[in-house]
Write a protein that holds these residues in place. Structure first.
Motif, short mmCIF file in Angstrom:
data_model
loop_
_atom_site.label_atom_id
_atom_site.label_comp_id
_atom_site.label_asym_id
_atom_site.label_seq_id
_atom_site.Cartn_x
_atom_site.Cartn_y
_atom_site.Cartn_z
N ILE A 28 1.76 -0.21 -7.73
CA ILE A 28 1.02 -0.32 -8.93
C ILE A 28 0.54 -1.63 -9.89
N PHE A 29 -0.47 -1.48 -9.84
CA PHE A 29 -1.47 -2.96 -10.30
C PHE A 29 -1.06 -2.87 -11.36
N SER A 30 -0.45 -3.93 -12.32
CA SER A 30 -0.45 -3.91 -14.02
C SER A 30 -1.53 -3.48 -14.80
N ARG A 71 2.46 5.95 -23.34
CA ARG A 71 2.46 5.95 -22.10
C ARG A 71 3.69 4.66 -22.52
N ASP A 72 5.03 4.15 -21.04
CA ASP A 72 5.75 3.45 -20.76
C ASP A 72 5.85 2.55 -19.88
N ASN A 73 5.16 2.37 -19.74
CA ASN A 73 4.37 0.55 -18.73
C ASN A 73 5.74 -0.03 -18.35
N THR A 74 6.93 0.15 -18.96
CA THR A 74 8.07 -0.03 -17.58
C THR A 74 8.94 0.68 -17.11
N LYS A 75 8.28 2.16 -17.72
CA LYS A 75 8.46 2.88 -16.21
C LYS A 75 7.61 3.73 -15.91
N ASN A 76 6.17 3.45 -16.01
CA ASN A 76 5.18 3.51 -15.31
C ASN A 76 4.18 5.01 -15.19
#
Length: 115
Positions: A28-30, A71-76
């Motif tokens: 997944i692109f950041s 959202r939690d970006n560290t966990k997507n």
């Protein structure tokens, strides 16, 4: 291969709350947009809320003040907290992920709000 897995749907009485979760996996692109759409029987799929990786949120007018996306970006992972649910919120809720011109959908989770 990107996959989205929703959870948290169910049956709730009017006025109640539910929290949906959607965990994404794969490459997944950041820089991306994660969100929720819903589709009620006989109706078109519609936006509920979306949230960019940079923190910009968009809500459908009828959900403002009742629903909160996070959202939690560290966990997507993206979440949808739904409060003050109404029978009109009954629908299948789909997780959505967009990046680099591509769109991915989860399989959907049923939310049913009874009187």
């Amino acid at each position: 291969q990107v996959q989205l897995a929703e959870s948290g749907g169910g049956l709730v009485q009017a006025g109640g709350s539910l929290r949906l979760s959607c965990a994404s996996s794969g490459t997944i692109f950041s820089i991306n947009v994660m969100g929720w759409y819903r589709q009620a029987p006989g109706k078109q799929r519609e936006l509920v809320a979306r949230l960019t990786s940079g923190g910009i949120t968009t809500y459908a007018d009828s959900m403002k003040g009742r629903f909160t996306i996070s959202r939690d970006n560290t966990k997507n992972t993206v979440y949808l907290q739904m409060n003050s649910l109404e029978p009109e919120d009954t629908a299948v809720y789909y997780c959505n992920l967009q990046f680099l011109g591509k769109t991915y959908w989860g399989q959907g989770t049923q939310v049913t709000v009874s009187l």
